[in-house]
Motif scaffolding. Sequence first.
Motif, PDB file in Angstrom:
ATOM      1  N   THR A 163       0.968   0.696   5.234  1.00  0.00           N
ATOM      2  CA  THR A 163       0.420  -0.227   6.186  1.00  0.00           C
ATOM      3  C   THR A 163       1.148  -1.618   6.311  1.00  0.00           C
ATOM      4  O   THR A 163       1.395  -2.268   4.951  1.00  0.00           O
ATOM      5  N   ASP A 206      -2.281  -4.574  -1.450  1.00  0.00           N
ATOM      6  CA  ASP A 206      -3.513  -4.192  -2.072  1.00  0.00           C
ATOM      7  C   ASP A 206      -3.520  -5.070  -3.299  1.00  0.00           C
ATOM      8  O   ASP A 206      -2.297  -4.937  -4.173  1.00  0.00           O
ATOM      9  N   ARG A 212      -7.704  -4.928   0.432  1.00  0.00           N
ATOM     10  CA  ARG A 212      -6.518  -4.826   1.189  1.00  0.00           C
ATOM     11  C   ARG A 212      -6.470  -6.280   1.903  1.00  0.00           C
ATOM     12  O   ARG A 212      -7.467  -6.423   2.598  1.00  0.00           O
ATOM     13  N   PRO A 236       0.950  -1.290  -0.117  1.00  0.00           N
ATOM     14  CA  PRO A 236       0.147  -0.029   0.127  1.00  0.00           C
ATOM     15  C   PRO A 236       0.938   1.275  -0.119  1.00  0.00           C
ATOM     16  O   PRO A 236       1.725   1.309   0.543  1.00  0.00           O
ATOM     17  N   ALA A 251      -9.729  -1.538  -0.428  1.00  0.00           N
ATOM     18  CA  ALA A 251      -8.405  -0.760  -0.602  1.00  0.00           C
ATOM     19  C   ALA A 251      -8.712   0.555  -0.409  1.00  0.00           C
ATOM     20  O   ALA A 251      -9.516   1.219  -1.414  1.00  0.00           O
ATOM     21  N   ALA A 285       0.618  -5.675   4.817  1.00  0.00           N
ATOM     22  CA  ALA A 285      -0.754  -5.577   3.853  1.00  0.00           C
ATOM     23  C   ALA A 285      -0.208  -5.591   2.533  1.00  0.00           C
ATOM     24  O   ALA A 285       0.871  -5.186   2.090  1.00  0.00           O
TER      25      ALA A 285
END
Length: 627
Positions: free
Chosen positions: A330, A335, A428, A326, A419, A333
């Motif tokens: 983050t 996306d 996400r 992302p 997301a 994570a």
Amino acid sequence: MAFDAFTTATAGLRLTQSQIGVVSQNIANVGTVGYVRRSLSPITTGPGNSGVASGTITRAIDAAALKQLRSETSGAAYTSTMSGIRTQLDALYGRPGDPSALDGMFNSFTLSLQSLAANPTSTAARSTVISAASGLASTIGTAANGVQALRSGLEAQLATDTKDASNLLAQLAKLNVRLGTTPESDAARPELEDQRDQALNSLSALMDINAVTQNDGSVSVLTGSGVTLVDHENAATLSFSGRGTLAAGALYSNDPSESGVGTIVATTPGGGKIDLIDSGAIRSGSIAAAVELRDTVLPQAQRQLDDLAAGLARSMSDRVATGSKPADGTAGALDIDLTGLSSGNAITLTVQDGGTQRNIILMPFSGTPPASVPAAGTEDSEATVIPFRLPGSGAGAPATMAAAIGQALSGGGYAVSAAPGGASGAVRIVASGSASLIAASASVTQVSSAADINSGKTQIPLFVDGKAGTLFTGSFEGGSQLTGFAQRISINPAVAGNAAALVGITGTGTSTGDATRPQALYDAVTTTRRTFSSASGIGGIDAPTTSSVATFVQDVIAMQGSAAAAAQDLDEGQSIALSTAQGRFASTSGVSIDQEMSNLIALQQAYTANARVLTAARDMLDTLMRI
């Protein structure tokens, strides 16, 4: 004294005559398959061993050489069957480089796309793409049909081999009975032993066996793994539950109600049943080779062609979606844009938890829930597969889609949400705790149906599933769409009837002279990297492989060519080993004309000598009678 000479000479004549008969029998059977050289050794009789008599006719047998011969016979039958089918399989793809071969047809297709991109207004170039695409689909289908024809042929061969093996077992049991009641001194016994050994040699070509001779001359027969097939007069009966013509989905299962191919069952005299394929009791011979080819080698070849057909179709109609970190940073994570996700558009998550890296495959469906989604039908046969239902048509609100995926991963240390700031279908995925998310990918279909040839995107459903023109998405609803797709792939009638759709993208303001779409299609098959299943065997054992469709075609052809060459080399080596074993056995047990003729001359001389002694004894008696 004259009477002693007379008796000895007469016995010598009888012995020599018997020996000449044995030698003559050897000479007469010099070319008879399975005949073992005989010999007759004299035995002494009378007071002080002064006499002579015929002994027992014995066969010249080297037990070690015979055991090696049977082992090499099993191996040669195995490698010969493997080499023959492997060579035929390789021939299905054509000679590499030939225009009509698989790689030649694929190259013609990519070249036609390249030519269209260079001259998008050319009607002839558009027609060439249609023709090349149709020819490529037909070539893939022909090769896949050939694979199933080979499997069906092996199914028939297994039925025949099983029947022959069962008959040989029954024959051995009958010979055991006859040998058990035939005295060692009986002249017919060597013939029975020859028949027994010939039956065992024939059986060894069908399966690996271990023959144990008992004290009474009977033989016990076991498979190489230890399953008893013959014990004295008792023989197991072999039966094969053939299925006839096989389709791509006809695979072996140890559950008879689910198996799509036949299996070999041994029924013991007591009524017990043993599945010889499920138990792995047969490890060599033509039967073992046929089973391996039918259930492993050829299904893998079918899967390669199915993967190729699927990769070709989806490279035209799908977009490869890849997870990315992302922008907002983050932690843990990824996306991924899943806009347009359709039933069968599997999402593969590579994760690490508990120190082990593995794949989780999320399999979407929109209609009837699939009865099952076996991992072997996905790109990774070792993955954990989690089906989940798509909202509506599959293009619903991202929050609803995220909730569906999140529910599928609930409790697994992963959270899914829309997301932030992403595309309408972007989600996400966040790993928490000890879980770690390494990668995420999906092949997302960008058209709504086979008729959607002007979607406003570069993708177009050029290849479809079957004559009905169904869009290929990899769905498992109603069964695996991938299985047997190579036989069903065809060019989309909607595109074939409107070749202008290959250029120009409706709704984007581009003209029919714009090369964007043909160039994108060319790049999709030649440079875009896609994931192909571990079941294809291209990436190694249980490992998916990532490559372009063009590279995958070359890998398939190279793998089959290499396997065929290796099988031929192995068969040639095994043929030499068999020839060596045959020579070793023949040196002891075979009939040599030169040696037998030499023996015959010596016996003739001995016969003459005994006759002269008999004549001398007669003359002596005549003289004595005249005195």
